[in-house]
Design an enzyme around this catalytic site. Structure first.
Site, PDB file in Angstrom:
ATOM      1  CG  ASP A 263      -6.738   3.551   2.565  1.00 54.61           C
ATOM      2  OD1 ASP A 263      -7.641   3.033   1.796  1.00 54.61           O
ATOM      3  OD2 ASP A 263      -6.540   4.349   3.065  1.00 54.61           O
TER       4      ASP A 263
ATOM      5  CE  LYS B 189      -1.094   2.316   3.291  1.00 52.84           C
ATOM      6  NZ  LYS B 189      -1.362   2.862   4.597  1.00 52.84           N
TER       7      LYS B 189
END
Length: 216
Positions: A139, A121
């Site tokens: 996320d 991420k």
């Protein structure tokens, strides 16, 4: 409605009504963004933005941060979630930037993920925001919104990432990442979502249930 039609409708709404969307983290260069994103894991951007100004002033470069003591870095980030682990990650990350990348933040996803404290991420955020790479960071906000809107049924962040990148054209992926994050942060929240003011309920698979929960 097919998934392609769903993507076209939702992306079309964002393009028309929210053409500009960007990170809410405060930074002035790639190194500062990398530090901020590492600190933002399971922590709010608002809190990170309070912590980073004095941190950046004291440690403006990888050289300065890599030579810092754990105790000193910890004193700056102690109000952040998981401060001990993140303090170590920051010091080790800065040292790796120097040893492996000449002090420059790399643009390649695999190279970014080789840095301490950087998962997929975080790597995608840096690649997207700094280098305008056609990737989407997933996320918790992006994951939740993608499921509620029927953009993905993926059971993992990587699976959701693949679904989003399969249906969103490369040029739009950097801004689409922020569309979904901001929508999840301020409208389609995990608890008490603001369904009454959400402009996307037409495409939300969970709207009937969520709306009843909000009214109840």
């Amino acid at each position: 409605m097919t998934r392609k039609e769903r993507f076209n409708a939702i992306v079309g709404w964002f393009r028309e009504n929210q053409p500009v969307a960007q990170s809410e983290l405060h930074f002035e260069n790639p190194f500062q963004l990398l530090v901020a994103v590492i600190l933002s894991a399971q922590c709010t951007d608002k809190r990170v933005n309070l912590v980073t100004p004095p941190l950046f002033e004291r440690f403006p470069t990888p050289e300065a941060l890599s030579s810092a003591s754990f105790e000193e870095v910890l004193s700056y980030v102690k109000s952040i979630s998981y401060p001990n682990a993140k303090a170590r990650h920051l010091i080790d990350m800065a040292a790796r930037l120097l040893s492996d990348f000449g002090g420059e933040v790399p643009s390649d996803i695999d190279s970014l993920m080789s840095l301490p404290g950087v998962g997929r991420k975080t790597a995608n955020v840096i690649a997207s925001v700094v280098y305008d790479k056609p990737v989407i960071a997933v996320d918790t906000h992006v994951f939740r919104v993608s499921h509620r809107l029927g953009l993905s049924d993926g059971s993992t962040p990587f699976a959701v990432e693949q679904d989003l990148e399969r249906h969103i054209e490369p040029a739009l992926r950097p801004v689409a990442h922020h569309w979904l994050i901001l929508h999840g942060r301020y409208v389609c929240t995990a608890r008490n979502p603001k369904c009454s003011s959400c402009p996307l309920t037409e495409w939300c698979r969970e709207f009937p249930l969520l709306n009843r929960q909000v009214k109840g």
